[in-house]
Scaffold this active site. Structure first.
Site, PDB file in Angstrom:
ATOM      1  CD  GLN A  28      -3.410  -4.283   6.427  1.00  0.00           C
ATOM      2  OE1 GLN A  28      -3.536  -3.301   5.504  1.00  0.00           O
ATOM      3  NE2 GLN A  28      -3.968  -5.325   5.851  1.00  0.00           N
ATOM      4  CE  LYS A  31      -3.978  -2.220   2.162  1.00  0.00           C
ATOM      5  NZ  LYS A  31      -4.625  -2.964   3.360  1.00  0.00           N
ATOM      6  CG  ASP A  70      -9.280   0.632   4.854  1.00  0.00           C
ATOM      7  OD1 ASP A  70      -9.199   0.253   3.391  1.00  0.00           O
ATOM      8  OD2 ASP A  70      -9.034  -0.449   5.432  1.00  0.00           O
TER       9      ASP A  70
HETATM   10  N1  GUN Z   1      -6.827  -6.431   5.908  1.00  0.00           N
HETATM   11  C1  GUN Z   1      -7.051  -7.169   4.758  1.00  0.00           C
HETATM   12  N2  GUN Z   1      -7.602  -6.341   3.849  1.00  0.00           N
HETATM   13  C2  GUN Z   1      -7.811  -5.335   4.434  1.00  0.00           C
HETATM   14  C3  GUN Z   1      -8.256  -3.873   4.064  1.00  0.00           C
HETATM   15  O1  GUN Z   1      -8.727  -3.829   2.751  1.00  0.00           O
HETATM   16  N3  GUN Z   1      -8.249  -3.007   4.844  1.00  0.00           N
HETATM   17  C4  GUN Z   1      -7.664  -3.242   6.145  1.00  0.00           C
HETATM   18  N4  GUN Z   1      -7.706  -2.109   6.810  1.00  0.00           N
HETATM   19  N5  GUN Z   1      -7.126  -4.294   6.733  1.00  0.00           N
HETATM   20  C5  GUN Z   1      -7.313  -5.292   5.705  1.00  0.00           C
END
Ligand code: GUN
Length: 295
Positions: A98, A54, A121
């Site tokens: 995350q 990311k 998110d």
């Molecule tokens: N863990 C796995 N996929 C995601 C996601 O799209 N966002 C977040 N915050 N954590 C994740």
């Protein structure tokens, strides 16, 4: 009939080029670039890898990123303090926590601590609540289902009045996916581990989104001919013919499904590249909103 392949890699690249251009224009207009703040707690290797990807994706389009990395032993207060530090940082426009967080951290409380305007998110309880309600709109929607909606659009799928089946009901994919399809006026059924007669439910669907985390679970003969199939699964399976000894497969058995579906995504190269693209798009959107450019 052989299905059309919905190419997520190509769509993601197209969208990232546009984001990179928009970031340049944003910088020219405002004198600073958008920034993403990332909270990573613990040493889960998959989470660490996602965060690296990311942050690299941000860099590739000119978005800066700031990491708040905490040990798995961090307390609830420490994690929320990291979020609040990013809330207060004027160089940070979008925040990503995350997931999953290590036990016994209270995930909902951490997500609630994220400033609504920086919730890149789309997982803040208020944004999810607005997504679930008629006549209300969240400021941001979660990355993976948003990517799936773009893939459906790319496939030319007509959502209004369509029968859609979402397989899986996770907080970050299945549930928001069902809500987004509902907002797009599809008739939505959510299947999960306790669903009876799943094959017959799937056979009715014009649109199938598989997000159940079981390798090659959905077979071609479960599908309605011509259905549009979005495969969110990324399952690592042994493969002695691959030099790495493994490969990734989706939640859909591609070889049989491609013979029945009208359009289908591949794994890899489908939903995966879109997910991170949506996060950087949301970070840019947050910065544009903050700068007063209505988005
Ligand atoms: N863990 C796995 N996929 C995601 C996601 O799209 N966002 C977040 N915050 N954590 C994740």
């Amino acid at each position: 009939m052989t299905a059309r392949i919905i190419d997520g890699q190509q769509l993601a690249e197209r969208m990232r080029s546009k984001i990179a251009e928009d970031v340049k224009a944003f910088q020219a207009a405002n004198g600073y670039v958008p920034g993403l703040g990332v909270v990573l707690v613990g040493e889960n290797p998959a989470s660490a890898q996602y965060v690296r990807m990311k942050r690299r994706a941000c860099e590739s389009v000119g978005i800066t990123s700031v990491g708040e990395y905490l040990p798995a032993t961090a307390t609830q207060d420490e994690v929320e303090a990291a979020v609040k530090k990013l809330n207060a940082d004027p160089a940070v426009h979008g925040i990503l926590v995350q997931l999953p967080l290590p036990n016994p951290l209270d995930e909902e409380a951490v997500l609630r601590a994220v400033s609504l305007e920086k919730d890149a998110d789309g997982l803040h309880p208020i944004n999810i609540g607005r997504l679930a309600m008629k006549g209300r709109d969240p400021l941001f929607t979660p990355a993976t289902p948003t990517g799936c909606m773009h893939l459906l659009e790319e496939a030319g799928a007509k959502l209004e009045g369509a029968r859609a089946v979402v397989i899986g009901r996770s907080n970050i994919v299945g549930t928001p996916m069902a809500l987004m399809l509902m907002k797009a006026n599809a008739t939505v059924t959510v299947c999960h581990s306790r669903t009876r007669d799943m094959q017959n439910i799937i056979r009715e669907a014009d649109i199938v989104v598989a997000a159940i985390g079981k390798p090659e679970f959905v077979k071609g003969d479960w599908l309605k001919p011509g259905a549009v199939v979005i495969d969110v699964g990324t399952n690592k399976v042994d493969d002695p013919t691959d030099s790495r000894g493994y490969k990734f497969v989706g939640d859909v058995e591609f070889a049989s499904a491609v013979e029945v579906a009208g359009a289908i995504t591949k794994v890899p190269g489908g939903v995966g590249p879109m997910t991170i693209t949506m996060l950087i798009a949301n970070t840019l959107k947050a910065a544009q909103r903050g700068a007063g450019s209505a988005v």
